[in-house]
Design a protein around this motif. Structure first.
Motif, PDB file in Angstrom:
ATOM      1  N   ALA A 113       0.399  -1.513   0.107  1.00 25.08           N
ATOM      2  CA  ALA A 113       0.190   0.040  -0.002  1.00 25.08           C
ATOM      3  C   ALA A 113       0.552   1.464  -0.042  1.00 25.08           C
ATOM      4  O   ALA A 113       0.724   1.987  -0.942  1.00 25.08           O
ATOM      5  CB  ALA A 113      -0.777   0.176   1.446  1.00 25.08           C
ATOM      6  N   LYS A 114       2.001   1.163   0.671  1.00 27.16           N
ATOM      7  CA  LYS A 114       2.902   2.449   0.897  1.00 27.16           C
ATOM      8  C   LYS A 114       4.161   2.353   0.744  1.00 27.16           C
ATOM      9  O   LYS A 114       4.403   0.721   1.796  1.00 27.16           O
ATOM     10  CB  LYS A 114       1.890   3.330   1.974  1.00 27.16           C
ATOM     11  N   ARG A 115       5.068   2.683   0.701  1.00 29.49           N
ATOM     12  CA  ARG A 115       6.569   2.905   0.634  1.00 29.49           C
ATOM     13  C   ARG A 115       7.389   3.689   0.754  1.00 29.49           C
ATOM     14  O   ARG A 115       7.079   4.765   0.152  1.00 29.49           O
ATOM     15  CB  ARG A 115       7.186   2.031  -0.284  1.00 29.49           C
ATOM     16  N   ALA A 116       8.744   4.110   1.544  1.00 30.78           N
ATOM     17  CA  ALA A 116       9.315   4.976   1.699  1.00 30.78           C
ATOM     18  C   ALA A 116      10.659   5.059   1.923  1.00 30.78           C
ATOM     19  O   ALA A 116      11.089   3.612   2.331  1.00 30.78           O
ATOM     20  CB  ALA A 116       8.164   6.057   2.699  1.00 30.78           C
ATOM     21  N   THR A 117      11.512   5.512   1.854  1.00 31.69           N
ATOM     22  CA  THR A 117      13.267   5.282   1.854  1.00 31.69           C
ATOM     23  C   THR A 117      13.334   6.932   2.635  1.00 31.69           C
ATOM     24  O   THR A 117      13.366   7.826   2.597  1.00 31.69           O
ATOM     25  CB  THR A 117      14.120   5.066   0.192  1.00 31.69           C
ATOM     26  N   ALA A 118      14.833   6.188   3.577  1.00 30.83           N
ATOM     27  CA  ALA A 118      15.284   7.160   4.256  1.00 30.83           C
ATOM     28  C   ALA A 118      17.010   7.023   4.178  1.00 30.83           C
ATOM     29  O   ALA A 118      17.759   5.850   3.786  1.00 30.83           O
ATOM     30  CB  ALA A 118      15.019   6.863   5.898  1.00 30.83           C
ATOM     31  N   LYS A 119      17.248   8.050   3.901  1.00 34.25           N
ATOM     32  CA  LYS A 119      19.215   7.832   3.489  1.00 34.25           C
ATOM     33  C   LYS A 119      19.827   8.690   5.084  1.00 34.25           C
ATOM     34  O   LYS A 119      19.140  10.362   5.345  1.00 34.25           O
ATOM     35  CB  LYS A 119      19.415   8.080   2.401  1.00 34.25           C
ATOM     36  N   GLY A 120      21.029   8.174   5.288  1.00 26.85           N
ATOM     37  CA  GLY A 120      22.094   9.440   5.191  1.00 26.85           C
ATOM     38  C   GLY A 120      21.620   9.771   7.332  1.00 26.85           C
ATOM     39  O   GLY A 120      21.078   9.283   7.538  1.00 26.85           O
ATOM     40  N   GLU A 121      22.347  10.598   7.875  1.00 22.56           N
ATOM     41  CA  GLU A 121      22.401  10.829   8.744  1.00 22.56           C
ATOM     42  C   GLU A 121      21.533  11.107   9.412  1.00 22.56           C
ATOM     43  O   GLU A 121      20.921  11.973   8.886  1.00 22.56           O
ATOM     44  CB  GLU A 121      23.379  12.206   8.853  1.00 22.56           C
ATOM     45  N   PHE A 122      20.364  11.021   9.717  1.00 22.03           N
ATOM     46  CA  PHE A 122      19.350  10.943  11.068  1.00 22.03           C
ATOM     47  C   PHE A 122      17.971  10.879  10.083  1.00 22.03           C
ATOM     48  O   PHE A 122      17.042  11.838   9.779  1.00 22.03           O
ATOM     49  CB  PHE A 122      18.855  12.444  11.776  1.00 22.03           C
ATOM     50  N   GLY A 123      18.383  10.531   9.124  1.00 22.97           N
ATOM     51  CA  GLY A 123      17.455  10.581   8.197  1.00 22.97           C
ATOM     52  C   GLY A 123      16.075   9.956   8.464  1.00 22.97           C
ATOM     53  O   GLY A 123      15.965   9.247   8.933  1.00 22.97           O
ATOM     54  N   THR A 124      14.426  10.499   7.945  1.00 21.85           N
ATOM     55  CA  THR A 124      13.504   9.902   8.923  1.00 21.85           C
ATOM     56  C   THR A 124      13.080   9.344   7.635  1.00 21.85           C
ATOM     57  O   THR A 124      12.796  10.118   6.073  1.00 21.85           O
ATOM     58  CB  THR A 124      12.539  10.449   9.542  1.00 21.85           C
ATOM     59  N   ALA A 125      11.852   8.443   7.111  1.00 21.84           N
ATOM     60  CA  ALA A 125      10.834   8.076   6.162  1.00 21.84           C
ATOM     61  C   ALA A 125       9.550   7.248   7.108  1.00 21.84           C
ATOM     62  O   ALA A 125       9.604   6.831   7.624  1.00 21.84           O
ATOM     63  CB  ALA A 125      11.355   6.825   5.307  1.00 21.84           C
ATOM     64  N   SER A 126       8.688   7.835   6.401  1.00 22.59           N
ATOM     65  CA  SER A 126       6.994   7.939   7.119  1.00 22.59           C
ATOM     66  C   SER A 126       5.677   7.353   6.389  1.00 22.59           C
ATOM     67  O   SER A 126       5.925   7.694   4.245  1.00 22.59           O
ATOM     68  CB  SER A 126       6.914   9.162   7.496  1.00 22.59           C
ATOM     69  N   CYS A 127       5.115   6.408   6.448  1.00 19.11           N
ATOM     70  CA  CYS A 127       4.208   5.698   5.538  1.00 19.11           C
ATOM     71  C   CYS A 127       2.670   5.855   6.030  1.00 19.11           C
ATOM     72  O   CYS A 127       3.045   5.194   7.204  1.00 19.11           O
ATOM     73  CB  CYS A 127       4.361   3.734   5.137  1.00 19.11           C
ATOM     74  N   THR A 128       1.592   6.468   5.390  1.00 20.87           N
ATOM     75  CA  THR A 128       0.548   6.365   5.648  1.00 20.87           C
ATOM     76  C   THR A 128      -0.289   5.507   4.953  1.00 20.87           C
ATOM     77  O   THR A 128       0.313   6.435   3.745  1.00 20.87           O
ATOM     78  CB  THR A 128       0.495   7.611   6.411  1.00 20.87           C
ATOM     79  N   ALA A 129      -0.703   4.472   5.142  1.00 18.76           N
ATOM     80  CA  ALA A 129      -1.846   4.300   4.484  1.00 18.76           C
ATOM     81  C   ALA A 129      -3.152   4.513   4.839  1.00 18.76           C
ATOM     82  O   ALA A 129      -3.517   4.712   5.378  1.00 18.76           O
ATOM     83  CB  ALA A 129      -1.478   2.478   4.144  1.00 18.76           C
ATOM     84  N   VAL A 130      -4.120   4.216   3.028  1.00 14.41           N
ATOM     85  CA  VAL A 130      -5.392   4.644   3.112  1.00 14.41           C
ATOM     86  C   VAL A 130      -6.025   3.349   3.747  1.00 14.41           C
ATOM     87  O   VAL A 130      -6.319   1.932   3.451  1.00 14.41           O
ATOM     88  CB  VAL A 130      -6.554   5.440   1.969  1.00 14.41           C
ATOM     89  N   SER A 131      -7.348   3.729   4.892  1.00 20.13           N
ATOM     90  CA  SER A 131      -8.107   2.449   5.262  1.00 20.13           C
ATOM     91  C   SER A 131      -8.937   1.954   3.818  1.00 20.13           C
ATOM     92  O   SER A 131      -9.973   2.325   2.775  1.00 20.13           O
ATOM     93  CB  SER A 131      -9.311   2.555   6.185  1.00 20.13           C
ATOM     94  N   PRO A 132      -9.216   0.403   3.284  1.00 21.69           N
ATOM     95  CA  PRO A 132      -9.780  -0.562   2.731  1.00 21.69           C
ATOM     96  C   PRO A 132     -11.207  -0.950   3.095  1.00 21.69           C
ATOM     97  O   PRO A 132     -11.799  -0.801   2.728  1.00 21.69           O
ATOM     98  CB  PRO A 132      -8.707  -1.372   2.404  1.00 21.69           C
TER      99      PRO A 132
END
Length: 137
Positions: A113-132
């Motif tokens: 449903a969702k994918r994200a990537t974090a890179k580097g120092e203190f990198g962040t990634a966030s995935c939020t999906a919608v209810s089916p």
């Protein structure tokens, strides 16, 4: 006589409108309750390196609560059942000071449903999906 007929017509029309609206409101509420009771399977995954913290939402009873996992062993995975039309599965990650690269993924009912990537120092990634829950209604 004409005023009485007009007043009666207005009263009858208002009564019919109120009955129609009340009936529809009940149907809408009933449909929402059905959708809000629908359960779905959620799998959160985090892969890669350098992850300091993973934060995710649980919603087993239709009520969301946030959980943190410090220094998770990768690959990290959490499987749960959520329910409700307003529920939004959510997972995020934060890398540490040495950096790295990591992905977060949300699968709902076996499909990505969702994918994200974090890179580097203190990198962040966030995935939020919608209810089916509202789909296939």
């Amino acid at each position: 006589m004409r005023r009485t007929t007009k007043a009666v017509s207005i009263t009858v029309a208002a009564g019919l409108a109120a009955t129609w609206l009340t009936g529809c409101a009940g149907d809408v509420k009933s449909e929402f309750e059905k959708l809000d009771a629908k359960e779905f399977k959620v799998v959160y995954e985090v892969t890669g390196s350098g992850v300091q913290t993973v934060t995710y939402e649980e919603g087993a009873k239709g009520e969301l609560s946030s959980k943190d996992v410090e220094a998770p062993k990768l690959p990290w995975k959490k499987e749960l059942t959520m329910k409700g039309i307003a529920t939004s599965p959510n997972v995020s990650l934060m890398l540490g000071e040495k950096g790295g690269q990591a992905d977060c993924v949300i699968y709902i009912n076996g499909k990505e449903a969702k994918r994200a990537t974090a890179k580097g120092e203190f990198g962040t990634a966030s995935c939020t999906a919608v209810s089916p829950a509202g789909k296939d209604a």
